[in-house]
Design a protein around this motif. Structure first.
Motif, PDB file in Angstrom:
ATOM      1  N   UNK A 166      34.713  43.677  20.480  1.00  0.00           N
ATOM      2  CA  UNK A 166      35.229  44.570  21.510  1.00  0.00           C
ATOM      3  C   UNK A 166      36.089  43.783  22.489  1.00  0.00           C
ATOM      4  N   UNK A 167      37.201  44.326  22.868  1.00  0.00           N
ATOM      5  CA  UNK A 167      38.119  43.707  23.812  1.00  0.00           C
ATOM      6  C   UNK A 167      37.559  43.803  25.236  1.00  0.00           C
ATOM      7  N   UNK A 168      37.716  42.726  25.992  1.00  0.00           N
ATOM      8  CA  UNK A 168      37.276  42.733  27.379  1.00  0.00           C
ATOM      9  C   UNK A 168      38.339  43.284  28.322  1.00  0.00           C
ATOM     10  N   UNK A 169      39.489  43.704  27.775  1.00  0.00           N
ATOM     11  CA  UNK A 169      40.609  44.097  28.625  1.00  0.00           C
ATOM     12  C   UNK A 169      40.228  45.137  29.677  1.00  0.00           C
ATOM     13  N   UNK A 170      39.485  46.148  29.290  1.00  0.00           N
ATOM     14  CA  UNK A 170      39.056  47.167  30.252  1.00  0.00           C
ATOM     15  C   UNK A 170      37.543  47.395  30.195  1.00  0.00           C
ATOM     16  N   UNK A 171      36.809  46.379  29.798  1.00  0.00           N
ATOM     17  CA  UNK A 171      35.352  46.460  29.709  1.00  0.00           C
ATOM     18  C   UNK A 171      34.742  46.481  31.119  1.00  0.00           C
ATOM     19  N   UNK A 172      33.977  47.516  31.429  1.00  0.00           N
ATOM     20  CA  UNK A 172      33.412  47.673  32.771  1.00  0.00           C
ATOM     21  C   UNK A 172      32.429  46.555  33.114  1.00  0.00           C
ATOM     22  N   UNK A 173      31.648  46.098  32.145  1.00  0.00           N
ATOM     23  CA  UNK A 173      30.691  45.021  32.424  1.00  0.00           C
ATOM     24  C   UNK A 173      31.418  43.715  32.745  1.00  0.00           C
ATOM     25  N   UNK A 174      32.461  43.402  31.994  1.00  0.00           N
ATOM     26  CA  UNK A 174      33.215  42.188  32.286  1.00  0.00           C
ATOM     27  C   UNK A 174      33.931  42.322  33.629  1.00  0.00           C
ATOM     28  N   UNK A 175      34.459  43.507  33.915  1.00  0.00           N
ATOM     29  CA  UNK A 175      35.067  43.748  35.215  1.00  0.00           C
ATOM     30  C   UNK A 175      34.066  43.470  36.333  1.00  0.00           C
ATOM     31  N   UNK A 176      32.834  43.944  36.174  1.00  0.00           N
ATOM     32  CA  UNK A 176      31.806  43.705  37.199  1.00  0.00           C
ATOM     33  C   UNK A 176      31.564  42.213  37.388  1.00  0.00           C
ATOM     34  N   UNK A 177      31.551  41.450  36.289  1.00  0.00           N
ATOM     35  CA  UNK A 177      31.386  40.000  36.391  1.00  0.00           C
ATOM     36  C   UNK A 177      32.525  39.396  37.218  1.00  0.00           C
ATOM     37  N   UNK A 178      33.759  39.749  36.901  1.00  0.00           N
ATOM     38  CA  UNK A 178      34.913  39.250  37.654  1.00  0.00           C
ATOM     39  C   UNK A 178      34.840  39.656  39.127  1.00  0.00           C
ATOM     40  N   UNK A 179      34.697  40.957  39.356  1.00  0.00           N
ATOM     41  CA  UNK A 179      34.771  41.497  40.714  1.00  0.00           C
ATOM     42  C   UNK A 179      33.572  41.098  41.566  1.00  0.00           C
ATOM     43  N   UNK A 180      32.367  41.126  40.992  1.00  0.00           N
ATOM     44  CA  UNK A 180      31.176  40.775  41.771  1.00  0.00           C
ATOM     45  C   UNK A 180      31.165  39.287  42.119  1.00  0.00           C
ATOM     46  N   UNK A 181      31.570  38.436  41.177  1.00  0.00           N
ATOM     47  CA  UNK A 181      31.648  36.994  41.460  1.00  0.00           C
ATOM     48  C   UNK A 181      32.655  36.737  42.575  1.00  0.00           C
ATOM     49  N   UNK A 182      33.797  37.396  42.484  1.00  0.00           N
ATOM     50  CA  UNK A 182      34.839  37.242  43.491  1.00  0.00           C
ATOM     51  C   UNK A 182      34.329  37.673  44.868  1.00  0.00           C
ATOM     52  N   UNK A 183      33.683  38.828  44.923  1.00  0.00           N
ATOM     53  CA  UNK A 183      33.173  39.346  46.201  1.00  0.00           C
ATOM     54  C   UNK A 183      32.100  38.426  46.782  1.00  0.00           C
ATOM     55  N   UNK A 184      31.180  37.949  45.946  1.00  0.00           N
ATOM     56  CA  UNK A 184      30.114  37.063  46.441  1.00  0.00           C
ATOM     57  C   UNK A 184      30.688  35.784  47.048  1.00  0.00           C
TER      58      UNK A 184
END
Length: 155
Positions: free
Chosen positions: A1-19
């Protein structure tokens, strides 16, 4: 599965950034699915992420990053991230990534990178951060590239 628009991978990116940076990676009010789609297809900045392999490989590059580096999704996500810099720039790049590992993130980074076709350019005001999941497990590193500039003399 492509991570391009994967919601779980997005959460990893966005949550890490926010923290780490205490700010949002995407416009406020977006769901994970909306944020993933916006970040991949509409963000005005490049986003790259690489994995934790001994020779890390890009696992994500939004459309802006693909345009910056001249690779399509399949090419970019098969590329060892060290190849985004020329050999003479790789030791500087590694020292920078070691600083990110130590400090969690670095903002305001400027460095020389190279496109698929060999054009050298500056990434300007980049932020690079550690990707950690909610349990604190290290999952790789990501970079936001808001601006690029061709080097004098072009290629």
């Amino acid at each position: 599965m492509s991570l391009s628009t994967d919601a779980d991978f997005f959460r990893l990116l966005a949550d890490s950034y926010r923290r780490l940076l205490n700010r949002s990676l995407v416009p406020d009010g977006m769901s994970a699915a909306e944020g993933a789609a916006w970040l991949y297809g509409e963000a005005p900045f490049g986003i790259l992420a690489h994995n934790t392999a001994p020779d890390p490989v890009f696992v994500y590059g939004n459309r802006r990053a693909q345009a910056i580096f001249g690779y399509d999704w399949d090419e970019l996500t098969a590329l060892p991230s060290r190849l985004s810099a020329e050999p003479v720039e790789r030791s500087e790049r590694q020292a920078f990534l070691d600083q990110v590992t130590r400090d969690g993130f670095v903002s305001g980074y400027r460095g020389v990178r190279i496109t698929k076709s060999g054009v050298r350019f500056w990434i300007e005001q980049a932020t690079v951060w550690q990707l950690t999941d909610a349990a604190g497990n290290y999952r790789g590193q990501a970079a936001m590239i808001p601006d690029v500039r061709l080097m004098d003399g072009g290629a």
